[in-house]
Design a protein around this motif. Structure first.
Motif, mmCIF file in Angstrom:
data_model
loop_
_atom_site.group_PDB
_atom_site.id
_atom_site.type_symbol
_atom_site.label_atom_id
_atom_site.label_comp_id
_atom_site.label_asym_id
_atom_site.label_seq_id
_atom_site.Cartn_x
_atom_site.Cartn_y
_atom_site.Cartn_z
ATOM 1 N N LYS A 37 0.870 -1.183 0.000
ATOM 2 C CA LYS A 37 0.000 0.000 0.000
ATOM 3 C C LYS A 37 0.906 1.233 0.000
ATOM 4 C CE LYS A 37 -3.460 -2.820 1.102
ATOM 5 N NZ LYS A 37 -4.191 -3.444 -0.016
ATOM 6 N N TYR A 38 0.719 2.078 -1.017
ATOM 7 C CA TYR A 38 1.568 3.264 -1.135
ATOM 8 C C TYR A 38 0.879 4.451 -0.464
ATOM 9 C CZ TYR A 38 4.111 0.393 -4.421
ATOM 10 O OH TYR A 38 4.838 -0.626 -4.988
ATOM 11 N N VAL A 39 1.620 5.102 0.419
ATOM 12 C CA VAL A 39 1.071 6.213 1.208
ATOM 13 C C VAL A 39 1.848 7.487 0.872
ATOM 14 C CG1 VAL A 39 0.768 7.111 3.547
ATOM 15 C CG2 VAL A 39 0.310 4.699 3.072
ATOM 16 N N TYR A 40 1.099 8.536 0.548
ATOM 17 C CA TYR A 40 1.691 9.836 0.229
ATOM 18 C C TYR A 40 1.216 10.834 1.276
ATOM 19 C CZ TYR A 40 1.994 7.427 -4.285
ATOM 20 O OH TYR A 40 2.238 6.500 -5.280
ATOM 21 N N LEU A 41 2.112 11.238 2.176
ATOM 22 C CA LEU A 41 1.750 12.230 3.195
ATOM 23 C C LEU A 41 1.950 13.627 2.603
ATOM 24 C CD1 LEU A 41 3.399 10.714 6.416
ATOM 25 C CD2 LEU A 41 1.128 10.292 5.463
ATOM 26 N N THR A 42 0.938 14.469 2.753
ATOM 27 C CA THR A 42 1.046 15.820 2.201
ATOM 28 C C THR A 42 0.633 16.858 3.240
ATOM 29 O OG1 THR A 42 -1.215 15.920 1.274
ATOM 30 C CG2 THR A 42 0.477 14.916 -0.101
ATOM 31 N N PHE A 43 1.377 17.965 3.279
ATOM 32 C CA PHE A 43 1.089 19.090 4.177
ATOM 33 C C PHE A 43 0.736 20.309 3.324
ATOM 34 C CE2 PHE A 43 4.144 16.561 6.697
ATOM 35 C CZ PHE A 43 3.454 16.448 7.895
ATOM 36 N N ASP A 197 -6.891 2.715 6.637
ATOM 37 C CA ASP A 197 -7.069 1.271 6.420
ATOM 38 C C ASP A 197 -8.411 0.989 5.755
ATOM 39 O OD1 ASP A 197 -4.619 0.578 7.416
ATOM 40 O OD2 ASP A 197 -5.323 0.199 9.453
ATOM 41 N N SER A 198 -9.441 1.709 6.187
ATOM 42 C CA SER A 198 -10.776 1.520 5.614
ATOM 43 C C SER A 198 -10.789 1.923 4.133
ATOM 44 C CB SER A 198 -11.782 2.354 6.416
ATOM 45 O OG SER A 198 -13.035 2.312 5.803
#
Ligand SMILES: [Zn+2]
Length: 258
Positions: A37-43, A197-198
């Motif tokens: 699962k690829y997660v991109y955190l953005t601010f 996760d959902s």
């Protein structure tokens, strides 16, 4: 807060072991590609109060993140220019992308109903921030425009069309860690992880197995809320299926995001 890893260990300690499972492997131990699962955190909205803590925490945690910056905020003071430079100088972890020059002056309907001036606002930010990619996030609106994603409400469609014609990607968000009326985080870290996760489980993301999370720099301007960001990152890292990416690595970007 390391609830997730402890839970993980316990569930595995108490798995029933039969003679058959002890001898014959019943499942491949390697995570297949579909489990990644690829997660991109953005601010968003920096440089502002809170940006410094976001930089410090993500640097310490070696967490790749994307800062969608507002040109006017960067130009506001020597301090905000210094914050911007700190992000710029850590290219291995951080990406700066365009979040407009004025942030629509928070008058979104007026802004999007004047697509020519809105387009010029993004171009002003692109040059003043010296952005090195072709990735934009609209203020106050989660629209998408890549080679494969075309999602825009009627209000923003005219400016999205102009930006697309000029070769720009537009990146929205799949899940937001929201903030309350005091501009502090609305959810606890575990609640945000549950939302993520959902979204993965129910395939609610714009791109399957890729999740873009929206946060705002100002949410983490005090020590108690900064600690929540640290806890949140620890929870994310405890999931063996999560891999962390900068937005320039998102699939299907026009011209490869350059
Ligand atoms: Zn914004």
């Amino acid at each position: 807060m390391i609830i997730a890893p402890i839970f993980y260990i316990f569930t595995h300690l108490f798995l029933p072991i039969s003679p058959v499972t002890a001898i014959v492997p019943i499942a491949k131990t390697n995570a297949s590609d579909s489990l990644v699962k690829y997660v991109y955190l953005t601010f968003d909205d920096g440089p502002l109060f809170g940006t410094s803590n976001c930089i410090d925490i993500c640097t310490n945690q070696k967490m790749p993140v994307t800062f969608f910056e507002v040109g006017r905020h960067q130009a506001m003071s020597a301090k905000s220019k210094a914050l911007y430079t700190r992000i710029l100088q850590n290219e291995s972890l951080f990406v700066i992308a365009n979040h407009s020059y004025t942030h629509a002056n928070s008058k979104y309907k007026y802004f999007y109903r004047h697509p020519a001036s809105a387009f010029n606002d993004f171009m002003k930010s692109q040059s003043s921030l010296q952005v090195k990619n072709n990735i934009i996030r609209l203020p106050g609106n989660s629209a998408w425009n890549t080679t494969v994603l075309k999602k825009a409400s009627g209000l923003v469609k005219p400016v999205v069309h102009k930006l697309d014609s000029a070769g720009f990607n537009i990146i929205g968000w799949d899940v937001e860690w929201g903030f309350d009326k005091n501009r502090n985080p609305k959810e606890m870290p575990q609640e945000v992880v549950n939302l993520m996760d959902s979204a993965f489980t129910h395939n609610h993301n714009a791109t399957k197995n890729h999740l873009v999370l929206l946060m705002h720099d100002h949410m983490f301007r005090n020590p108690a809320d900064s600690a929540k960001l640290v806890s949140f990152i620890a929870l994310l890292k405890s999931n063996p299926h999560y891999q962390f990416r900068k937005i320039t690595q998102y699939p299907g970007l026009i011209n490869g995001g350059r």
